[in-house]
Write an enzyme that holds these catalytic residues in place. Sequence first.
Site, PDB file in Angstrom:
ATOM      1  N   SER A 109      32.325  31.489  42.280  1.00  0.00           N
ATOM      2  CA  SER A 109      31.529  32.094  41.202  1.00  0.00           C
ATOM      3  C   SER A 109      30.131  31.442  41.208  1.00  0.00           C
ATOM      4  O   SER A 109      29.483  31.412  42.259  1.00  0.00           O
ATOM      5  CB  SER A 109      32.281  31.924  39.876  1.00  0.00           C
ATOM      6  OG  SER A 109      31.711  32.705  38.856  1.00  0.00           O
ATOM      7  N   HIS A 163      37.700  38.945  39.286  1.00  0.00           N
ATOM      8  CA  HIS A 163      36.852  37.788  39.566  1.00  0.00           C
ATOM      9  C   HIS A 163      37.616  36.472  39.363  1.00  0.00           C
ATOM     10  O   HIS A 163      37.415  35.504  40.101  1.00  0.00           O
ATOM     11  CB  HIS A 163      35.639  37.820  38.631  1.00  0.00           C
ATOM     12  CG  HIS A 163      34.602  36.788  38.934  1.00  0.00           C
ATOM     13  ND1 HIS A 163      33.860  36.801  40.093  1.00  0.00           N
ATOM     14  CD2 HIS A 163      34.188  35.694  38.243  1.00  0.00           C
ATOM     15  CE1 HIS A 163      33.025  35.766  40.092  1.00  0.00           C
ATOM     16  NE2 HIS A 163      33.212  35.081  38.988  1.00  0.00           N
ATOM     17  N   ASP A 164      38.494  36.435  38.364  1.00  0.00           N
ATOM     18  CA  ASP A 164      39.225  35.199  38.065  1.00  0.00           C
ATOM     19  C   ASP A 164      40.288  34.860  39.112  1.00  0.00           C
ATOM     20  O   ASP A 164      40.989  33.852  38.957  1.00  0.00           O
ATOM     21  CB  ASP A 164      39.873  35.279  36.679  1.00  0.00           C
ATOM     22  CG  ASP A 164      38.973  34.688  35.597  1.00  0.00           C
ATOM     23  OD1 ASP A 164      37.865  34.224  35.930  1.00  0.00           O
ATOM     24  OD2 ASP A 164      39.380  34.678  34.425  1.00  0.00           O
ATOM     25  N   ASP A 223      37.283  42.473  42.130  1.00  0.00           N
ATOM     26  CA  ASP A 223      36.256  41.721  41.394  1.00  0.00           C
ATOM     27  C   ASP A 223      35.242  42.679  40.783  1.00  0.00           C
ATOM     28  O   ASP A 223      34.560  43.417  41.487  1.00  0.00           O
ATOM     29  CB  ASP A 223      35.565  40.746  42.360  1.00  0.00           C
ATOM     30  CG  ASP A 223      34.706  39.699  41.639  1.00  0.00           C
ATOM     31  OD1 ASP A 223      34.215  39.974  40.528  1.00  0.00           O
ATOM     32  OD2 ASP A 223      34.540  38.612  42.213  1.00  0.00           O
ATOM     33  N   ARG A 247      32.194  35.630  24.806  1.00  0.00           N
ATOM     34  CA  ARG A 247      33.243  35.211  25.728  1.00  0.00           C
ATOM     35  C   ARG A 247      34.301  36.301  25.880  1.00  0.00           C
ATOM     36  O   ARG A 247      34.800  36.541  26.975  1.00  0.00           O
ATOM     37  CB  ARG A 247      33.894  33.930  25.224  1.00  0.00           C
ATOM     38  CG  ARG A 247      35.031  33.428  26.104  1.00  0.00           C
ATOM     39  CD  ARG A 247      34.529  33.082  27.497  1.00  0.00           C
ATOM     40  NE  ARG A 247      35.576  32.482  28.319  1.00  0.00           N
ATOM     41  CZ  ARG A 247      35.363  31.962  29.519  1.00  0.00           C
ATOM     42  NH1 ARG A 247      34.154  31.965  30.036  1.00  0.00           N
ATOM     43  NH2 ARG A 247      36.332  31.444  30.213  1.00  0.00           N
TER      44      ARG A 247
END
Lengths: 342, 342
Positions: free
Chosen positions: B144, B316-317, B286, B205
């Site tokens: 990232s 993405h995680d 992603d 978040r």
Amino acid sequence: MTLLSPDLVVEPASPPARDDAPAPSFGERRLWLQPRHGDGPRAVRVRYALHGPDGAPVVIAQGGISADRRVCAGEDGAHGWWSALAGPGAAIDTTRVRVLAIDWLDRADLGAARAVGSEDQADALAALLIALGLGRAHAFVGASYGAMVGLAFAARHPQRLGRLVAIAGAHRAHPLAVAVRALQREIVRFGARHGDAAGGLDLARRLAMTTYRGEREFALRFGAEPEFRDGRYRFAAEGWLEAAGARFAARFDAERILALSESIDLHAVDPAAVRVPATLIAFSTDRVVPLGDLCELQRRLGAPAVLHVLDSPYGHDAFLKDAAQLAPLLREAIAIEGACHD
Amino acid sequence: MTLLSPDLVVEPASPPARDDAPAPSFGERRLWLQPRHGDGPRAVRVRYALHGPDGAPVVIAQGGISADRRVCAGEDGAHGWWSALAGPGAAIDTTRVRVLAIDWLDRADLGAARAVGSEDQADALAALLIALGLGRAHAFVGASYGAMVGLAFAARHPQRLGRLVAIAGAHRAHPLAVAVRALQREIVRFGARHGDAAGGLDLARRLAMTTYRGEREFALRFGAEPEFRDGRYRFAAEGWLEAAGARFAARFDAERILALSESIDLHAVDPAAVRVPATLIAFSTDRVVPLGDLCELQRRLGAPAVLHVLDSPYGHDAFLKDAAQLAPLLREAIAIEGACHD
């Protein structure tokens, strides 16, 4: 079957169309509905528009939650949200068909209802067909939330529909899109808790815009260098998003958007219960309604369904912005064999 | 070349590792840097951790903007954000290599700088290698934002690096991801303007979480029926997002996150300037760093680069959650030929 008999006319309809040109006609009816999330039947005001010649086949056209009954541009130059695809000579040709559309019902319209169901919008349209003496719709062309309502209409009122055209909408919202919309509503409520519902609505709309458009479009439009201003860098897309958010917040009521956004997420139709022939249209770049969901809908639909996948840079908003690709598909999907109203 | 000579040690390093087991070592150095968006050189405190045996090859490991120098779990049971992939016997094996990591510098660390550059983090790591007498890194494994910093490091300090491993990060942020992060920052500022920066950070978040995870994961986890509570429907993912937002807001400072989020969006490295062999790893799902960007990076890189595409449900995680697929690729990418420290 929760549709009750339609009630009387509350206001007179607009003046009848001139003989030589189709004129839009705006009106309102008070109809009895049994809201999906309510406690019983109630009279509901439904505002509609009807464009096109008397006696022509009826095409219901409904768009996203921020669309309204003004589908076609007015003769007075008034805005129509889908004028690129609906109007005289357009793919949905108002010299050959009559376009019927309503303003979406929201929670205020439904009184004590806990929420607005896509079923309620579908029932309102079905009741309106009866109330206006239109009988049956040749086609229901729905995009986004309008496609969901179209599916609910087809499942609940098959006898009133010839063909369903569902664009960028499926039998249920995708759980990721649900999460993103739930967050948009949370942002609106956060603003409201701090006395700034409009500010919350503005930010929620900006978030929505980042999901409506495609990755490719952002890459093409917003690659410019950021500028340092007021203590921070501003990136190319920010001004565009700010303008979109501000326009939306100025135009829409937060409570109405909360109710309609939630209605998308509550939408659930069993595809097998849809027994009307259907044309489904998906956009390869749609980040709100993934292609896989329309593939699943096609596979499970209770009637023959053709699925067209358009490769558009515009993502979910291709239903608004890619008229060039949509037009031939719509023309074909709603073609009236042998019918001609010239 | 903006890296200046490193300055003296400010605090003594932690006690040396025991002979029989690698022990983490935490320290801080005051280093001279020339911030990318600042007005001149300044002394900057850099907090680091170094895990693994003395004399072993050094592997720099850096993660996302919310990661810190605690890459590996501590012997005291302390959390390590990448303990599934870095630690004794893991893919990044701290019995064979020394893992070096820093806490990201933020704007406060850089004094009068307008913004934090990925270059600043890269320069801090290069200066730290010199200050600690480590010379050169065998590999830089970045995920990232860490991958962006790795690219900046490889472009600016090629003589200090053997191999770059860039996971889910590219030469620039995608304009759509930039727009979504700029909106997250706007939400934080909106909260702050209303006296509730933590509330804004919480919502920002939640928004980030909807972009970090994959569509498939949401569909698998959050398909449950909504529940009516407190006047509205609550959808399956909402509780999960609320918990993630609250945890984050309790742990992080809004100003720090604003600066690091902006740093991602300012990141720009000319791929041709990267003349260090590289392993690139992309995740098919992603939604923050699209596969196409890593394909472009591979094509344009100034040195041989292999690109692995992992099909993971985690989006993405996946760099955090799909250790099983990443482990063999990392082992191979950082393999030390002939080296053995048993």
